[in-house]
Motif scaffolding. Sequence first.
Motif, short mmCIF file in Angstrom:
data_model
loop_
_atom_site.label_atom_id
_atom_site.label_comp_id
_atom_site.label_asym_id
_atom_site.label_seq_id
_atom_site.Cartn_x
_atom_site.Cartn_y
_atom_site.Cartn_z
N TYR A 20 141.14 -4.37 -34.11
CA TYR A 20 140.10 -4.87 -34.01
C TYR A 20 140.67 -5.54 -32.20
N SER A 21 141.49 -4.32 -31.53
CA SER A 21 142.11 -4.74 -30.81
C SER A 21 141.20 -4.13 -29.31
N PHE A 22 141.45 -4.69 -28.47
CA PHE A 22 140.33 -4.54 -27.12
C PHE A 22 140.44 -2.57 -27.28
N TRP A 23 141.41 -1.53 -26.71
CA TRP A 23 141.14 -0.91 -27.05
C TRP A 23 140.41 0.12 -27.86
N TRP A 24 141.20 -0.09 -29.21
CA TRP A 24 140.42 0.15 -30.85
C TRP A 24 139.24 -0.13 -30.59
N ASN A 25 139.00 -0.56 -29.81
CA ASN A 25 136.90 -0.98 -30.23
C ASN A 25 136.86 -0.17 -29.16
N LEU A 26 136.83 -0.12 -28.22
CA LEU A 26 136.98 0.88 -26.55
C LEU A 26 136.52 2.04 -27.34
N SER A 90 127.82 -14.26 -29.36
CA SER A 90 129.89 -14.56 -28.54
C SER A 90 129.17 -13.51 -27.08
N LYS A 91 130.49 -14.27 -26.24
CA LYS A 91 130.61 -13.71 -25.24
C LYS A 91 130.67 -11.95 -25.50
N ARG A 92 131.84 -12.17 -26.25
CA ARG A 92 132.70 -11.07 -26.66
C ARG A 92 131.89 -9.82 -27.83
N PHE A 93 130.76 -10.17 -28.69
CA PHE A 93 129.86 -9.44 -29.21
C PHE A 93 129.13 -9.16 -27.87
N PHE A 94 128.69 -10.11 -26.90
CA PHE A 94 127.50 -9.43 -25.94
C PHE A 94 128.64 -8.46 -25.37
N TRP A 95 129.62 -8.09 -24.66
CA TRP A 95 130.59 -7.58 -23.56
C TRP A 95 130.58 -6.14 -24.56
N TYR A 96 131.26 -6.00 -26.55
CA TYR A 96 130.86 -5.01 -26.42
C TYR A 96 129.44 -4.58 -26.83
N ALA A 98 127.07 -4.40 -24.94
CA ALA A 98 126.37 -4.37 -23.91
C ALA A 98 127.15 -2.54 -23.41
N TYR A 99 128.23 -2.72 -23.66
CA TYR A 99 129.40 -1.61 -23.52
C TYR A 99 128.75 -0.43 -24.30
N ALA A 100 127.92 -0.44 -25.88
CA ALA A 100 127.65 0.65 -26.36
C ALA A 100 126.48 0.93 -26.07
N THR A 101 125.90 0.13 -25.49
CA THR A 101 124.12 0.47 -25.16
C THR A 101 124.22 1.81 -24.04
N LEU A 102 124.94 0.79 -22.99
CA LEU A 102 125.18 1.75 -21.80
C LEU A 102 126.47 2.66 -22.19
N ALA A 103 126.41 2.90 -22.78
CA ALA A 103 127.22 4.56 -23.27
C ALA A 103 126.25 5.33 -24.52
N THR A 104 125.88 4.69 -24.91
CA THR A 104 124.95 6.06 -26.29
C THR A 104 123.49 6.32 -24.67
N THR A 105 123.05 5.18 -23.89
CA THR A 105 122.83 5.32 -22.73
C THR A 105 122.64 6.89 -21.86
N GLY A 143 131.74 -4.53 -32.31
CA GLY A 143 130.59 -4.82 -30.92
C GLY A 143 128.95 -3.77 -32.02
N SER A 144 128.17 -3.40 -31.79
CA SER A 144 127.03 -2.86 -31.97
C SER A 144 126.43 -2.15 -31.48
N ASN A 145 125.40 -1.43 -31.95
CA ASN A 145 124.30 0.21 -31.02
C ASN A 145 123.23 -0.94 -29.96
N GLY A 146 123.54 -2.22 -30.31
CA GLY A 146 122.76 -3.16 -29.30
C GLY A 146 121.12 -2.66 -30.56
N GLY A 147 120.24 -3.31 -29.52
CA GLY A 147 119.11 -3.46 -29.99
C GLY A 147 119.03 -3.99 -31.37
N LEU A 148 118.59 -3.67 -31.80
CA LEU A 148 118.33 -4.75 -33.77
C LEU A 148 119.24 -4.93 -33.95
N ASP A 149 119.98 -4.47 -34.09
CA ASP A 149 121.57 -4.54 -34.83
C ASP A 149 122.03 -6.16 -33.65
#
Length: 297
Positions: A20-26, A90-96, A98-105, A143-149
């Motif tokens: 759950y470290s920052f880089w591991w999450n990314l 949470s803000k952290r959940f939001f950023w992770y 959001a990054y997942a959704t942008l990355a998937t797109t 984080g999550s895949n965004g969307g319904l998650d």
Amino acid sequence: MSQKKHPLGKGSSFSLDFTYSFWWNLILITVGSIIAGIGLRSLAVPYQFMPGGIFGLASLIFYKTGILSPGWIYLILNVPLFVFAWIKVSKRFFWYSAYATLATTGFYELINIPMHVDNQLYACVACGLITGFGSGVVLRSLGSNGGLDVIAVYLYQRFNIGIGKVYIIFNAVIFSLSFYELSLDLIIASLILVFISAMIVDKTLSLFNQRKVVFIISDKAEEISNDVLHKLKQSGTFIKGIGAYTKQERDILMTVVNNVQLKKLEEIAFSHDANVLFIVENTFSVVGSSFSKRKVY
């Protein structure tokens, strides 16, 4: 009830320090998004499948209107959900997320690996395997895949409503709407895809996390415990029990091991006591101590 401490103390959790470290999450989110993006671009959309969730809704809008692409529609549909995540989760959940959704797109738009599968059934199975694994890798992060998650995680944390139930209800609505746009064969294939994807997500989330809870009832429980501590480097707990027939008090050794350690533990137990009672139970998740860290969004 008394608990034996791990002889190595906190050193045994060294492998969890990066969890759950920052880089591991990314890394998890990036790799998972690449895999999911490839599955959606190469199989789901070319065959006009409905992957389920918000991307399924985006796909249905694309099939109906032909505007933009499913990737961009998916991104737009996520905007209000991310506002919700920022406020309610949470803000952290939001950023992770959001990054997942942008990355998937982004990966959906940039990576196009044609997969020529002639059989529709084979295509939906392959798509379910790929997208499910990719989604599962992302969900192993904070984080999550965004969307319904986003909605599912909030309802689970706030009202203890199962994440699976949220998906079932939403996908039931989406597939009901798709009856007016897609053929029955496509809808059935899409249902197979969603089912396989959900199964693979669960398997991916439990990967490396599955444990066995073992109860050892023996007159040699103390000796077995010493070998568990020193040979397996694993902790154990003694539970006081009373024999139903003999009415004698005895110690029951409880410990938690992985699949690799299970056979070694069995050998240790029976080497000390040929009449030992060795009880094994499957458990999906063990959190705390030297095992998995508790996930806090």
